[in-house]
Design a protein around this motif. Sequence first.
Motif, PDB file in Angstrom:
ATOM      1  N   TYR A  78       0.839  -1.211   0.000  1.00 19.58           N
ATOM      2  CA  TYR A  78       0.000   0.000   0.000  1.00 19.58           C
ATOM      3  C   TYR A  78       0.871   1.258   0.000  1.00 19.58           C
ATOM      4  N   ALA A  79       1.914   1.266   0.834  1.00 22.89           N
ATOM      5  CA  ALA A  79       2.809   2.426   0.911  1.00 22.89           C
ATOM      6  C   ALA A  79       3.495   2.673  -0.425  1.00 22.89           C
ATOM      7  N   LEU A  80       3.847   1.605  -1.131  1.00 24.88           N
ATOM      8  CA  LEU A  80       4.459   1.755  -2.456  1.00 24.88           C
ATOM      9  C   LEU A  80       3.500   2.460  -3.410  1.00 24.88           C
ATOM     10  N   GLY A  81       2.228   2.049  -3.387  1.00 23.86           N
ATOM     11  CA  GLY A  81       1.235   2.672  -4.250  1.00 23.86           C
ATOM     12  C   GLY A  81       1.018   4.138  -3.930  1.00 23.86           C
ATOM     13  N   ARG A  82       0.968   4.474  -2.623  1.00 20.89           N
ATOM     14  CA  ARG A  82       0.787   5.872  -2.225  1.00 20.89           C
ATOM     15  C   ARG A  82       1.989   6.719  -2.616  1.00 20.89           C
ATOM     16  N   TRP A  83       3.178   6.153  -2.461  1.00 19.19           N
ATOM     17  CA  TRP A  83       4.410   6.909  -2.722  1.00 19.19           C
ATOM     18  C   TRP A  83       4.661   7.095  -4.223  1.00 19.19           C
ATOM     19  N   ALA A  84       4.503   6.023  -4.993  1.00 21.33           N
ATOM     20  CA  ALA A  84       4.835   6.070  -6.418  1.00 21.33           C
ATOM     21  C   ALA A  84       3.700   6.610  -7.275  1.00 21.33           C
ATOM     22  N   GLY A  85       2.452   6.432  -6.818  1.00 18.34           N
ATOM     23  CA  GLY A  85       1.327   6.924  -7.599  1.00 18.34           C
ATOM     24  C   GLY A  85       1.011   6.034  -8.794  1.00 18.34           C
ATOM     25  N   PRO A  86       0.123   6.500  -9.693  1.00 18.92           N
ATOM     26  CA  PRO A  86      -0.333   5.684 -10.834  1.00 18.92           C
ATOM     27  C   PRO A  86       0.799   5.193 -11.736  1.00 18.92           C
ATOM     28  N   SER A  87       1.910   5.912 -11.764  1.00 20.23           N
ATOM     29  CA  SER A  87       2.993   5.516 -12.668  1.00 20.23           C
ATOM     30  C   SER A  87       3.559   4.145 -12.342  1.00 20.23           C
TER      31      SER A  87
END
Length: 212
Positions: A78-87
């Motif tokens: 989840y943290a990876l998704g929040r940090w990196a965003g849609p890219s």
Amino acid sequence: MDQYIDKIGVLIETNQAWAGPITFLLTLGESMVLLGLFIPATALMLLTGGLIGAGTLDPWSILAWGIAGAIVGDALSYALGRWAGPSVLRRWPLKQQRTAVARARLFFYRYGFASVLIGRFLGPIRSTIPTVAGVMGMAHGRFQMANVLSAVLWMPLMLAPGYITARSLGAAENAQQIAMMIGAGFSVLLGCGLLVAMMRKRRQPARIRRGN
């Protein structure tokens, strides 16, 4: 793959003091984005459940370590998704898993909180849903609530078949205990199914209103 599973099973059985940390690493890896596609945690949890049923391993220690690993794995994804965003969904290696990502995004769009809660039980999207939830901006508190609750339900359910098999082979007098565990497992699955049905019904009137 079978040799890999057998070796880890022997490692757990012969190094009981390390069984908990090994379980932690397995469930953490199973819950991590992409990595979960390559870790046969389901088969290993069945084997571990059998060792618990045979009295080789302490159930409470395994449950605690396993639940902790599942929670941490989903939280990191989840943290990876929040940090990196849609890219992050358009980059390697997720770029190579377009079908799994598309399924996870659609499932999250439809069910939101329930998708994180139930997604852990669905193999094809289990390790992708947390990252998608992060990308889609799901509130941290809501995510962690679903993360913890799903891990607490998922871990005993993963261990139950192996445990039940070992106990049933070991002694017939445990039939009542086995029936109780089976009943609990079915109750969890039924509850998840009802939750999905409720979420779907709640969204249908919204679509009707938009259509009008």
